[in-house]
Write a protein that holds these residues in place. Structure first.
Motif, mmCIF file in Angstrom:
data_model
loop_
_atom_site.group_PDB
_atom_site.id
_atom_site.type_symbol
_atom_site.label_atom_id
_atom_site.label_comp_id
_atom_site.label_asym_id
_atom_site.label_seq_id
_atom_site.Cartn_x
_atom_site.Cartn_y
_atom_site.Cartn_z
ATOM 1 N N UNK A 6 10.110 -43.005 6.075
ATOM 2 C CA UNK A 6 9.352 -43.080 7.332
ATOM 3 C C UNK A 6 8.045 -42.273 7.296
ATOM 4 N N UNK A 22 3.570 -42.645 8.892
ATOM 5 C CA UNK A 22 3.032 -41.683 9.852
ATOM 6 C C UNK A 22 1.515 -41.617 9.747
ATOM 7 N N UNK A 29 -2.043 -40.557 14.725
ATOM 8 C CA UNK A 29 -1.629 -40.861 16.092
ATOM 9 C C UNK A 29 -0.135 -41.200 16.185
ATOM 10 N N UNK A 30 0.578 -40.976 15.111
ATOM 11 C CA UNK A 30 2.020 -41.201 15.162
ATOM 12 C C UNK A 30 2.451 -42.314 14.218
ATOM 13 N N UNK A 31 3.731 -42.636 14.269
ATOM 14 C CA UNK A 31 4.277 -43.658 13.385
ATOM 15 C C UNK A 31 3.687 -45.025 13.739
ATOM 16 N N UNK A 32 3.214 -45.719 12.729
ATOM 17 C CA UNK A 32 2.692 -47.068 12.922
ATOM 18 C C UNK A 32 3.880 -48.025 13.019
ATOM 19 N N UNK A 33 4.356 -48.257 14.248
ATOM 20 C CA UNK A 33 5.613 -49.011 14.389
ATOM 21 C C UNK A 33 5.451 -50.463 13.981
#
Lengths: 342, 506
Positions: free
Chosen positions: B364, B368, B371-375
């Motif tokens: 995971x 990252x 701006x956060x996890x690229x979902x």
């Protein structure tokens, strides 16, 4: 003797559907949406009902008082989510908060500078967190029992440092720290909202947030996937302790006095909000925004009832019931999901 | 009988006849409705239409106390308490033969059970902690316990009027252990009980059952006496198509000497744990080896020792020449090892998490962003990996609990295959997985061999090991007692079983 077990065919409607996975997925998504926003919807409806039915509710003053008055509990509830996410309990946070507030108040009354007082208060939080972590993570004692112990020990500590008296006269520095306003919003509320944003980001958007979820969900699988399970759990207790102590500093300034006996009153309310919050938005997961929604929902309900003439006892009944409803709802939702599976 | 969930029928117009005195196999792929049927018979669910008749009496729904109808279910997870004695576990559902506040008459209890076990031809020590029992003995205990309860209700001293449903009771047992349970099932049927045996192990079914019913998509698609059918027919009925072979063949064995020799990827040197004693072996790139033994002989402990789940008392494992300290699984993973654990629900996945979250857990951080996890990227990645192993339905957003066992295992496989492991440890890789899905998973493993991985399979399934491995190590009380190679031409189910059991006799 005829001992035949048989199942006879009944009438069947419709065609057999070999794509068994498909249609439940659709209904699950539909239900998921309803589940996710149910709490928010209830909160909005409750607010509208209160606004319509209770004339006193229609004042900006009341609304701001309501929000600001809950900020300490919101802060504590957010702190509670940290350790809960990793699958452990930290019941000691409310007493750590009062203990830290007592340290700040007593040291200040002896002329210690605010900076040193705050540093020592935060150190106290770190120490409580480290002790909890040592017992729970390193030695492996049950977290509920361990932190119930540290809760009680900290309660005693609060009486010790205050000499069992209410310590008043907290210096202006602390009062300003908690009560000065930015754009009309008191800093205590700003701290709470900032913490919501920070935790929301960490929980939803970072690998660390994902890791805490797996550690809480299935610790074995998390460890086997190579996560530093013990380090993260240990860290969660430290952060929980230090943040609880920070809330204590805010607490001392907000009230301007520290009553050593008040910790017990702050024990359950944060957990009720957290558990209720876990039924919203990210369903089944302790989350920051859900906690905020749940707490404001509870506050609207309680304020409404009090305006209608209910006494102060209504708060405890409301919070107690809310906690029980939240865990019941989570249980029933889980049962429903499982029943749809073979 | 019909049972539907939200538009999807789990059981569809099913007919099933079980005669007294027979062992009847209930077969089918994961998610075909077997479990739902069991739940309908025991009152967890009620069918939407149809009926079940047990011993001439129709079941009334909802079923509240299945034992009063003469039905007893023994689940794979058999529900015994580890920290209590055998006798305490035996009596718990019969109320210890007394009232809630009554005095428990231990001597009478022992007599009742001793008599019952004598009839069944088994022996269990009453005062032993259940945690000290062998896995098969725990199942035997569950059977004895259920039998007492049924007899208390119909008063008969024989197996008559009793229906036992055993849901994958042998899945966690090795060959020799499973034998004991199969023998008990045979004995129960001979005493006059009806036995329904749910299993994915067709060899056991062929050996012990009298007749069988195959389910597919909630329907009974085949039903016949075992003597009139064949293994190929059963699998064809389960899959809806013929399958040429049950296991993929391993690729050609890599050469281990000379100029073109494959490099050693996993070296285990004198590793010693609680059971495993001084074990040394080497696995080369492109090689697949098996490790087996009777239950409790060390093949359960070994994967954990190599992967750093538990620290060896002596010895070490090294991967590509790097010696592991074995303090945590993380170190081994960083060195290029992947372990697919034997107990999927306990160690393999988080059942409430989505397939995407479970699958991307080891990787995971690569999604990252500041701006956060690229979902979005995470979702696409998960979908690709799930498609590679043939997961159905291929929806990474679904929680793991929404997948059947075989598909859950595919997600767990995908989780580790995506890391391109140099050393792949598989602990009971196809336990509780239907033959079709098992074949798919093993083909994926064979592909990693072509890519130069070294694979070790830990299993009690000798048939599978004989089919897929280059060589198999046999453990007895933690020591290496035999090594059977494919090159010798002796690698068969029979020789493996013989190698496992002969040291026990000696």
């Amino acid at each position: 003797m005829s001992t035949t077990t048989q199942q006879t065919a009944g009438s069947t409607g419709g065609l057999p559907d070999p794509g068994a996975g498909k249609s439940p997925a659709v209904s699950r998504n539909g239900r998921g949406f309803a589940q996710r926003y149910a709490l928010l919807g209830i909160g909005v409806v409750l607010l509208l009902i209160c606004l319509a039915a209770i004339p006193e509710f229609r004042s900006m003053r009341l609304i701001t008082t309501m929000i600001n008055g809950q900020s300490i509990i919101l802060l504590l509830a957010l702190v509670a989510t940290i350790v809960l996410r990793t699958g452990d309990f930290d019941l000691s946070i409310s007493q750590t908060m009062v203990g830290s507030a007592a340290v700040v108040a007593v040291l200040s009354s002896h002329g210690v500078s605010p900076a040193l007082a705050i540093a020592l208060a935060l150190l106290l939080g770190l120490a409580v967190g480290a002790l909890n972590a040592l017992l729970v993570v390193v030695i492996g004692v049950d977290s509920f029992v361990t932190t119930l112990g540290s809760f009680t020990a900290m309660a005693g500590f609060c009486y010790l440092v205050t000499g069992s008296r209410i310590v008043a006269g907290v210096p202006d520095f602390f009062v300003n720290f908690s009560r000065s306003t930015v754009a009309g919003i008191p800093t205590v509320t700003i701290y709470a909202w900032v913490l919501v944003l920070v935790l929301w980001f960490v929980y939803q958007r970072t690998p660390l947030g994902r890791y805490t979820l797996f550690i809480g969900g299935n610790r074995n699988a998390a460890r086997l996937a190579g996560l530093r399970v013990s380090a993260i759990r240990f860290g969660a207790y430290l952060v929980s302790g230090v943040l609880a102590a920070f809330v204590g500093v805010v607490f001392a300034g907000y009230f301007g006095a520290v009553d050593p006996s008040v910790g017990g009153q702050y024990m359950l309310q944060p957990f009720a909000a957290v558990y209720l919050g876990a039924t919203a938005l990210a369903v089944g997961r302790f989350n920051a925004v859900g906690t905020l929604v749940a707490l404001y929902l509870l506050t609207i309900g309680i304020t409404g009832l009090q305006l209608l003439g209910a006494q102060t006892w209504v708060t405890n009944i409301f919070y107690g019931l809310a906690l029980m409803i939240a865990v019941t709802a989570a249980k029933l939702a889980g049962r429903k999901t499982r029943a749809g599976l073979t | 009988m019909t049972k539907a969930y939200g538009g999807a029928k789990a059981i569809d117009d099913l007919d099933l006849h079980v005669k007294a005195g027979e062992v009847h196999a209930l077969l089918g792929q994961n998610g075909c409705g077997k479990s739902t049927l069991v739940k309908a018979l025991t009152g967890v669910h009620s069918p939407d239409s149809g009926s079940a008749t047990v011993f001439g009496k129709e079941l009334t729904y909802p079923v509240t106390a299945p034992h009063t109808h003469g039905i007893a279910v023994i689940h794979q997870d058999i529900g015994v308490v580890d920290q209590m004695t055998v006798l305490e576990n035996l009596g718990v559902n019969a109320g210890y033969g007394t009232k809630l506040f009554g005095n428990v008459n231990t001597r009478r209890e022992k007599k009742v059970y001793a008599e019952l076990m004598e009839r069944l031809g088994i022996v269990l020590p009453f005062d032993t902690m259940v945690s000290d029992l062998a896995p098969a003995e725990r199942s035997l205990l569950a059977v004895v316990r259920a039998m007492r309860l049924l007899e208390a209700h119909n008063g008969s001293g024989s197996g008559e009027g009793q229906l036992f449903i055993l849901d994958e009771p042998t899945a966690a047992l090795s060959g020799g252990e499973a034998e004991r349970l199969l023998a008990l099932m045979r004995r129960m049927a001979d005493l006059g009980a009806g036995v329904v045996f749910i299993s994915h192990r067709l060899a056991e079914v062929m050996a012990v059952c009298d007749s069988m019913t195959v389910m597919r998509a909630g329907k009974a698609v085949a039903s016949a006496p075992i003597a009139e059918t064949s293994r190929e027919d059963i699998v064809a009925a389960m899959l809806g198509r013929r399958m040429e072979d049950f296991f993929p063949d391993p690729p050609a064995e890599p050469s281990k000497s000379g100029v073109a020799s494959a490099r050693a990827r996993l070296v285990v040197d004198g590793i010693t744990g609680d059971v495993v004693k001084d074990l040394t072996f080497t696995v080369h790139a492109g090689e697949i080896i098996g490790v087996t033994g009777l239950a409790g002989m060390g093949q359960e402990e070994l994967p954990g020792l190599i992967a750093g789940v538990s620290t060896p008392l002596k010895g070490y494992a090294s991967i590509d020449g790097k010696r592991l300290q074995a303090r945590s699984p993380r170190e081994a993973i960083d060195a290029g090892l992947a372990l697919v654990p034997g107990n999927r629900l306990r160690d393999g996945c988080w059942i409430a998490g989505s397939a995407a979250e479970n699958l991307t857990l080891p990787v995971v951080p690569q999604f990252a962003k500041p701006w956060g996890i690229d979902s979005g990227a995470e979702f696409t990645h998960a979908q690709t990996k799930m498609a590679e192993v043939g997961t159905y339905p291929n929806d990474p957003a679904l929680p793991m609990a929404a997948f059947s066992g075989g598909n859950q295992q595919k997600v767990v496989f995908a989780k580790w295959l995506q890391t391109n492991p140099g050393v792949l440890l598989l602990d009971e890789p196809t336990q509780g997985v239907d033959p079709g899905a098992a074949h798919d998973l093993l083909e994926d493993v064979m592909e990693t061999l072509d890519g130069g991985s070294a694979v070790v399979v830990f299993s009690g399934d000798h048939e599978q090991l004989a089919a897929i491995c280059h060589r198999v190590l046999v453990l007895h009380h933690g020591r290496l007692v035999a090594e059977i190679t494919r090159a010798s031409g002796d690698l068969t189910e029979a020789t493996l079983l013989h190698a496992c059991e002969t040291p026990a006799a000696a």
